[in-house]
Design an enzyme around this catalytic site. Structure first.
Site, short mmCIF file in Angstrom:
data_model
loop_
_atom_site.label_atom_id
_atom_site.label_comp_id
_atom_site.label_asym_id
_atom_site.label_seq_id
_atom_site.Cartn_x
_atom_site.Cartn_y
_atom_site.Cartn_z
N TYR A 284 2.70 -2.64 -4.57
CA TYR A 284 2.56 -1.20 -4.57
C TYR A 284 3.31 -0.63 -5.72
O TYR A 284 3.59 0.46 -5.45
CB TYR A 284 3.25 -0.81 -3.17
CG TYR A 284 2.73 -1.54 -1.91
CD1 TYR A 284 1.53 -1.41 -1.28
CD2 TYR A 284 3.50 -2.66 -1.48
CE1 TYR A 284 1.21 -2.25 -0.47
CE2 TYR A 284 3.26 -3.44 -0.26
CZ TYR A 284 1.86 -3.07 0.21
OH TYR A 284 1.75 -3.69 1.39
N GLU B 246 -1.58 -11.77 6.86
CA GLU B 246 -2.15 -10.51 5.74
C GLU B 246 -0.95 -10.32 5.05
O GLU B 246 -0.44 -9.24 4.81
CB GLU B 246 -2.55 -9.13 6.46
CG GLU B 246 -3.74 -9.43 7.57
CD GLU B 246 -4.03 -8.31 8.22
OE1 GLU B 246 -3.58 -7.32 8.14
OE2 GLU B 246 -5.08 -8.70 8.92
N PRO B 247 -0.26 -11.15 4.45
CA PRO B 247 0.97 -10.88 3.54
C PRO B 247 0.49 -10.14 2.38
O PRO B 247 -0.64 -10.60 1.43
CB PRO B 247 1.47 -12.40 3.22
CG PRO B 247 0.20 -13.20 3.15
CD PRO B 247 -0.62 -12.56 4.20
N GLY B 248 1.37 -9.23 1.85
CA GLY B 248 1.18 -8.64 0.66
C GLY B 248 2.30 -8.76 -0.38
O GLY B 248 2.46 -9.75 -1.45
N CYS C 153 6.93 16.44 -14.95
CA CYS C 153 7.62 17.76 -14.48
C CYS C 153 8.02 18.01 -13.07
O CYS C 153 7.58 19.01 -12.47
CB CYS C 153 6.70 19.05 -15.14
SG CYS C 153 6.42 18.82 -16.71
N GLY D 55 3.85 -8.04 6.54
CA GLY D 55 5.13 -7.33 6.57
C GLY D 55 6.34 -7.84 6.11
O GLY D 55 7.42 -7.29 6.21
#
Ligand code: LLP
Length: 420
Positions: free
Chosen positions: A371, A273-275, A342, A239
């Site tokens: 992400y 749990e770092p992303g 579109c 987070g």
């Protein structure tokens, strides 16, 4: 700190000109810097050097197996949320005793896969899931180690779509129900409750919500221990936010200091749990200007990169810096940077001051390492972009661009329509 810098007005990734990669592999393309990935992983991991801990990189942020392999080789584990992510982690040789499995909807097939591979633990999100895992473990004649994911009801002050630790969110078990879940777990012969877990949201830019969540977890650890639980792991999720624009998130050492102080002498192995904080600023999306168009209301720069390549601006209204790959002193104009899809929601940036663009110019969409590719899609039948890893003066294609053939490969035409 990252390794995307201008040298003589040209944007480089480490020692490779971004233009060179764009010309060789085409655009849109993702480019990651190995030195930045390494640096961010080390900075995070070493911030907790004083504590017994395991950094389980969150695969969903960027799941390329080359990147998983890098973190694994640096002693990292992974946080997974699906059988597919487990498959990737194993492909990257992440030892199974360094894998934790989160997520509210684990299927039987996924649970069996994880049990077979003997992962470190499941982060349990409901009583029914606990019972399901017990049944599967019994069927496989094994025992599952689990942590209870607690929903501490803390507002992380981030985008509502990525808040996960408030009571209205689907995640975890409320602090009140955690005691009951522990009692339930005691009666399940194939469950070994070893820890508590929480993850309250993503892109947090202050330390207080993390500390508040930890306070609740800590008191729960104490209560459970008094009732005889053997809690040896505390998973504090991921987070930690990064700078996209003007944010001032805590540095990993500040985050670590605040958490370690709150933890005191609690005797647990810590899991993180770092992303985003590891990969976010280690990657860019490079795109090429196809056309420019001036209307009475707006100036549009139409690029070959679109919302299917990077959906964060469309989905969350997220800001990503956009920089010309070749910097020049041309006058600037205010533009919307849009893709070929579109939908009016197809934009990478809005109302941005950018040097006048001309057809063929390359633009770098910054902070796209987390992400970015993992949330990309084939919408409008657009093949997904390639991923390139730069190390020093070399670059490696770590995922090829998809082809039109790839798009239709899994499809088939029934005989009554003429067959394939
Ligand atoms: N652990 C769990 C259980 C998670 O659900 C997440 C992210 C993480 C760790 C990693 O969080 P991080 O350190 O990256 O903040 N697509 C959104 C972000 C969704 C995050 C989902 N969970 C975005 O583009 O901002």
């Amino acid at each position: 700190m990252d390794h995307f810098q201008y040298k003589a007005e040209e944007l480089y990734c480490e020692d490779v000109p971004v233009r060179l990669v764009a010309e060789k592999v085409g655009t849109p393309c993702y480019i990651y810097s190995l030195a930045t990935l390494r640096h961010h992983f080390l900075t995070f991991d070493s911030a907790f050097a004083k504590a017994r801990h395991l950094t389980c990189y969150s695969v969903k942020a960027n799941s390329n197996i080359a990147i998983l392999k890098l973190f694994g080789s640096m002693g990292g584990g992974v946080d997974i949320v699906s059988g597919g992510e487990l498959y990737r982690a194993l492909k990257a040789n992440i030892p199974s005793e360094r894998i934790v499995y989160s997520g509210v909807g684990k299927t039987v097939e996924e649970i069996d896969f994880a049990l077979r591979e003997k992962i470190l633990m499941f982060n349990i999100e409901s009583t029914q899931e606990l019972e399901q895992i017990n049944r599967r473990a019994e069927a496989m004649n094994t025992t599952a180690s689990v942590s209870l994911r607690v929903n501490p009801d803390i507002d992380p002050n981030t985008h509502p779509y990525i808040s996960t630790g408030m009571k209205k969110n689907k995640f975890g078990i409320s602090t009140d129900s955690a005691l009951q879940a522990f009692e339930d777990a005691k009666n399940l012969k194939h469950i070994n409750l070893v820890g508590l877990d929480c993850h309250i949201g993503s892109q947090l830019t202050e330390v207080t919500p993390f500390v508040d969540a930890l306070k609740r977890l800590r008191s729960l650890v104490e209560t459970l221990r008094l009732r005889g639980a053997d809690i040896s792991y505390l998973d504090l999720g991921g987070g930690l936010g990064i700078v996209y624009d003007q944010e001032a998130p805590p540095q990993p050492h500040e985050y670590a200091r605040a958490l370690l102080q709150e933890l005191g002498d609690i005797d647990c192995t810590l899991i993180f749990e770092p992303g985003r904080v590891i990969v976010g600023n280690a990657g860019i999306l490079v795109t090429r200007v196809l056309y420019t168009k001036r209307t009475k209301a707006k100036n549009f720069v139409i690029t070959d990169g679109a919302m299917n390549d990077l959906i964060r601006p469309s989905l969350y209204g997220s800001f990503h810096g956009v920089q010309p790959v070749a910097r020049n002193l041309k006058e600037t104009e205010t533009v919307d940077i849009v893709g070929p899809i579109c939908e009016s929601g197809d934009f990478l940036a809005r109302d941005r001051d950018l040097p006048l663009s001309t057809q063929g110019d390359y633009l770098a969409v910054m902070s796209a390492g987390a992400y970015g590719f993992t949330m990309s899609s084939n919408y409008n039948s657009r093949p997904r972009a390639p991923e390139v890893l730069v190390s020093g003066d070399k670059y490696f294609v770590i995922r090829k661009r998809e082809t039109w053939e790839d798009l239709v490969r899994p499809e088939s035409i029934p005989d009554f329509l003429g067959g394939n």
